[in-house]
Design a protein around this motif. Structure first.
Motif, short mmCIF file in Angstrom:
data_model
loop_
_atom_site.label_atom_id
_atom_site.label_comp_id
_atom_site.label_asym_id
_atom_site.label_seq_id
_atom_site.Cartn_x
_atom_site.Cartn_y
_atom_site.Cartn_z
N GLU A 57 0.83 -1.20 0.00
CA GLU A 57 0.00 0.00 0.00
C GLU A 57 0.87 1.25 0.00
O GLU A 57 1.95 1.26 0.58
CB GLU A 57 -0.91 -0.01 1.22
CG GLU A 57 -1.91 -1.16 1.17
CD GLU A 57 -2.81 -1.21 2.38
OE1 GLU A 57 -2.45 -0.65 3.44
OE2 GLU A 57 -3.89 -1.81 2.27
N MET A 58 0.37 2.28 -0.67
CA MET A 58 1.10 3.54 -0.76
C MET A 58 0.11 4.69 -0.67
O MET A 58 -1.09 4.48 -0.58
CB MET A 58 1.91 3.59 -2.05
CG MET A 58 1.08 3.53 -3.31
SD MET A 58 2.04 3.33 -4.82
CE MET A 58 2.36 1.59 -4.78
N ASP A 59 0.63 5.90 -0.73
CA ASP A 59 -0.22 7.09 -0.62
C ASP A 59 -0.97 7.39 -1.91
O ASP A 59 -2.00 8.05 -1.88
CB ASP A 59 0.63 8.30 -0.24
CG ASP A 59 1.24 8.16 1.15
OD1 ASP A 59 1.22 7.06 1.71
OD2 ASP A 59 1.74 9.16 1.66
N GLY A 60 -0.46 6.93 -3.04
CA GLY A 60 -1.12 7.15 -4.31
C GLY A 60 -0.17 7.01 -5.47
O GLY A 60 0.96 6.55 -5.31
N TYR A 61 -0.63 7.41 -6.65
CA TYR A 61 0.21 7.35 -7.84
C TYR A 61 -0.33 8.29 -8.91
O TYR A 61 -1.49 8.68 -8.89
CB TYR A 61 0.34 5.94 -8.39
CG TYR A 61 -0.97 5.29 -8.78
CD1 TYR A 61 -1.49 5.43 -10.06
CD2 TYR A 61 -1.68 4.53 -7.86
CE1 TYR A 61 -2.68 4.85 -10.41
CE2 TYR A 61 -2.88 3.94 -8.20
CZ TYR A 61 -3.38 4.09 -9.48
OH TYR A 61 -4.56 3.51 -9.83
N ILE A 62 0.55 8.64 -9.83
CA ILE A 62 0.18 9.42 -11.01
C ILE A 62 0.18 8.46 -12.18
O ILE A 62 1.19 7.81 -12.45
CB ILE A 62 1.16 10.59 -11.24
CG1 ILE A 62 1.16 11.53 -10.03
CG2 ILE A 62 0.80 11.33 -12.52
CD1 ILE A 62 2.24 12.57 -10.07
N GLY A 63 -0.95 8.36 -12.85
CA GLY A 63 -1.09 7.45 -13.98
C GLY A 63 -1.24 8.20 -15.28
O GLY A 63 -1.47 9.41 -15.31
#
Length: 142
Positions: A57-63
């Protein structure tokens, strides 16, 4: 009958809008000019990348709508109700950067690259650097 259904759903819609407005850093936002999006949850930090669950799990991502590559948001720190600092790396881990994400009064978001590598996407088999400042909205125009 139709009026009763609409009136019964109105409080639910208001509660949903209120809940989302209370957590501006828990959603997906879009930049339609560059066909990119940012998925985030800086509160629970429970975002997983489809097909890459082994990363945890992570804080988010840019796709990128036009390519499979992602930039991972490994750490975020809320610096108030309307801003966060981000530590971002590319999927290979070879490039990293620091950025700020601000939730603006008009409901848009501004991502500003502060230091490190430049955000890049692939267009036509070439890497293209994104601008240092990018505006995101909560809707996708496709």
């Amino acid at each position: 009958m139709r009026r009763y259904v609409i009136l019964s759903l109105l409080p639910l819609l208001c509660l949903t809008a209120f809940a989302q407005s209370g957590q501006p850093f828990k959603r997906t936002i879009y930049n339609n000019e560059y066909n990119i999006y940012l998925t985030m949850n800086f509160y629970d930090r429970d975002i997983t990348l489809a097909g890459q669950e082994f990363m945890g799990e992570m804080d988010g991502y840019i796709g990128d709508d036009d390519n499979f590559r992602k930039w991972l948001i490994l750490d975020s720190k809320l610096t108030g109700d309307d801003a966060a600092t981000l530590d971002i790396i590319n999927l290979e881990g070879s490039e990293d950067l620091k950025a700020t994400l601000t939730y603006n009064a008009d409901g848009t978001y501004t991502l500003r690259q502060q230091s490190g590598s430049a955000l890049k996407v692939v267009r036509g088999n070439k890497w293209v650097k994104l601008p240092k400042t990018i505006t995101f909205t909560t809707t996708r125009n496709k």
